[in-house]
Every structure is written in C-alpha cells, then in structure tokens.
Write a protein that holds these residues in place. Sequence first.
Motif, short mmCIF file in Angstrom:
data_model
loop_
_atom_site.label_atom_id
_atom_site.label_comp_id
_atom_site.label_asym_id
_atom_site.label_seq_id
_atom_site.Cartn_x
_atom_site.Cartn_y
_atom_site.Cartn_z
N ALA A 96 13.10 9.61 9.54
CA ALA A 96 13.98 8.74 7.41
C ALA A 96 12.90 7.75 6.61
O ALA A 96 13.17 7.92 5.74
N ALA A 97 12.87 7.20 7.66
CA ALA A 97 12.37 5.20 7.03
C ALA A 97 11.14 5.94 6.16
O ALA A 97 10.29 5.44 5.31
N VAL A 98 10.28 6.44 7.16
CA VAL A 98 9.04 6.95 6.49
C VAL A 98 8.51 8.37 6.10
O VAL A 98 7.53 8.19 4.55
N ARG A 99 9.83 8.97 5.96
CA ARG A 99 10.23 10.40 4.91
C ARG A 99 10.43 9.48 3.01
O ARG A 99 10.18 9.23 2.25
N VAL A 100 10.68 8.32 3.69
CA VAL A 100 11.36 6.97 2.13
C VAL A 100 9.68 6.80 1.97
O VAL A 100 9.61 6.37 0.63
N GLU A 101 9.06 6.20 2.53
CA GLU A 101 7.64 5.34 2.43
C GLU A 101 7.05 6.47 1.70
O GLU A 101 6.06 6.33 0.60
N ALA A 102 6.85 7.97 2.27
CA ALA A 102 6.14 9.33 1.73
C ALA A 102 6.56 9.31 0.17
O ALA A 102 5.50 9.11 -0.50
N GLU A 103 8.30 9.78 -0.14
CA GLU A 103 8.47 9.97 -1.19
C GLU A 103 8.01 8.64 -2.48
O GLU A 103 7.29 8.91 -2.67
N ALA A 104 8.25 7.22 -1.95
CA ALA A 104 7.78 6.24 -2.66
C ALA A 104 6.20 6.12 -2.95
O ALA A 104 5.71 6.09 -4.16
N LEU A 105 5.55 6.94 -2.22
CA LEU A 105 4.29 7.19 -2.27
C LEU A 105 3.72 8.05 -3.27
O LEU A 105 2.64 7.78 -3.92
N HIS A 106 4.63 9.63 -3.05
CA HIS A 106 4.07 10.39 -4.03
C HIS A 106 4.79 9.77 -5.20
O HIS A 106 3.93 10.02 -6.12
N ALA A 107 5.44 8.93 -5.58
CA ALA A 107 5.40 8.29 -7.03
C ALA A 107 4.75 7.45 -7.46
O ALA A 107 4.38 7.07 -8.67
N ASP A 108 4.36 6.40 -6.53
CA ASP A 108 3.08 5.97 -6.98
C ASP A 108 1.17 6.49 -7.44
O ASP A 108 1.19 6.24 -8.11
N LEU A 109 1.81 7.73 -6.55
CA LEU A 109 0.56 8.36 -7.04
C LEU A 109 0.45 9.10 -8.17
O LEU A 109 -0.19 9.14 -9.20
N ARG A 110 1.60 9.54 -8.07
CA ARG A 110 1.85 10.43 -10.02
C ARG A 110 1.97 9.12 -10.77
O ARG A 110 1.49 9.39 -12.14
N ALA A 111 2.77 7.68 -10.40
CA ALA A 111 2.66 6.70 -12.05
C ALA A 111 0.75 6.49 -11.55
O ALA A 111 0.64 6.65 -12.92
N MET A 112 -0.23 6.41 -10.57
CA MET A 112 -1.33 6.39 -10.97
C MET A 112 -1.81 7.16 -11.43
O MET A 112 -3.42 6.86 -12.70
#
Length: 328
Positions: A142-158
């Motif tokens: 679950a922790a890695v999934r949350v991290e991956a979702e946050a990274l996805h959001a960062d990638l979309r923002a970038m």
Amino acid sequence: MLTPPAAAQPQPGGGTRIGELKEQERQARSGLAEARRQLDAAVSEYEAAQSRMAEAARRLRLARERSDAQWSALADAKTRLELRAVSLHREGRLKLLDALLQSQTLSSFVRRATYMAHVAGRDAEVVRRVEVRHADAEAARAAVRVEAEALHADLRAMSGREAEIDRRMQDLSGRLERVKSDILAEQSKFRFPVKPPYSFTDTFGAPRMTGTEYEHLHEGQDIFAPMGAPVVAVVAGVVENAGEAVLGGTKLWLRGDDGFRYYYAHLSAYAPAGSNGARVDAGTEIGYVGDTGNAKGTPPHLHFEIHSASGAINPYATLRAAESAWGR
C-alpha cells in the motif's frame, strides 16, 4: 577627430525606434534563454522522476510478490490448521484415551497430552506469524502504491510545466522574430548611398591634405565605385546646397526626415532629383559617382558624411548595417 554621439541619441535612418527595438530584441533573447534553461531543468526533473517511478514500480512488484507469497503461505497454514482442528475434534478423545492407555504413569500421560497441545499451539503460532508477515507485506504494498500515485501526479504536473514552458518559448520566439522584422524594416529606411559594385573601409578621422591650408581630419567614408555609378538618397528628405566646392567638387546635402543631414561629395553629375529643394524618398537617384574637387586624379568615389546636431559622426557602422540589410 569628432566622436559619435551618446548611445541614447537617435540613430541615422531610424531615429530612436531602432534603439527601442534593439532593447526589445535583447529582452526577448534573454527571456528565451531563461525559458530554455527552465525547460532543460524541467526535462531533467522529469527524467529523474521517471527513474524514481521505475524504481517504485519495481518495489511495488516485489511487494506484490511478497504479499502474494505470504497470502499463499497463510492460506496453506490455515488449511492445515483447519484439517488438524477437524481431526482433533473427531479423534481428540480417542488419542487422549490412547495416550492414557499407553502411559505407564500419570506423568507420562501429562507429557503426552502436553506434547499434543504443543503441536496444536505451534500450528496456531505459524498461522499467526504468517498473518503478521502478510499484514506487513500488504502495508508495504500500500505504501509503495501511494508513492507511485504521488509520482504519477508529479509526472503529470511536470508534463504540464514543460508544455507551459514550451508555449512560452514559442511566444518568445514569435516575439523575437517580429522584433527582428521590425528592426529590419526600420533599418531598411536607410539605403546604402551607392549602387553596387562598391568598396570601402573605415577611414573616419584619418588625416587629409597634410601640410596644406586645407589640412583636416576625414569626417566621412570614401565609397569607391565605377565612374558614373548611381548615388541615391539614404533616407527620405530634402536636397539642399547642391553646387560646387573647392574640396567636395560637385556636392549636395540631404536634410533627412530622421533629423540628420547627409553630405555627398565628388559627384560627376546630378540626377534630375538632385536639385535644391527637391523632395526625395529613400533610394531615389540624386547623382553619380565621380572624382571632382580635391579627388581629381584619384579613383572615382563618393565621399559620404553623416551629421547630427553636434557635428559629424562616423557613418561606417550605419553603412555596414545598410549593406547587410540590402546586400550588394
């Protein structure tokens, strides 16, 4: 030797407009360079985030594999425990009876019964440990999934940031091209005074007629061209003081609409528009290259000067700019 006017003074052929456009060009180039730097930084951040995303995906895969393995082990342990529980429920009394019958003493019976209970307890402990490990694996997953979702959001923002910077660069590039076009249009108002072919070098301030009563410093540029080559008005204005002079020979002045005065000397003849009071546009023929005045016996050329309110200024840079804009 006279020095050019300060940078803030209007420039020949374009007034203060070229100076303003040059500043706009500088600002556009500076903004474009900064936007490129920001884009490079954003791309680097995006690539770093992609690397982190790939690492997170790898860790998520491993966590999922561990969780699946723990779940499988938990299911197996629970199945074994359930079977053992059914067996104990069905056969427990017989086994206890067997333990009693086979025991020679009460202490032997207690040991046998304690062992049976210990075996059952170990099974339960195995299940408990597997459940704990499974819970840990699920938490990691679950922790890695949350991290991956946050990274996805960062990638979309970038990605959006890169698109925004790219739009800014396109806007700045368009602005720069428009400014360059405006500068060229302003510079095009100043025409090179002699039709090609021609040649000239910077001789402004060089001594002339040394040792004579006419000794002076050169206040213009000599543009060498074939005898009779057309000479044109460099800007729109009015022809003045056309006539003969000791040094300049057949000469004239052009009072430009840009606030400068332009001197033409050593002409072989005037064109029809090269008469006093004539109103001319930039590029209008006003005379022809010659060797009159103190140029007699030298290769034919046009002596050309630019004068501001404070005196003669070096026309070399202005001539080179006009030459670059219009070609030979």
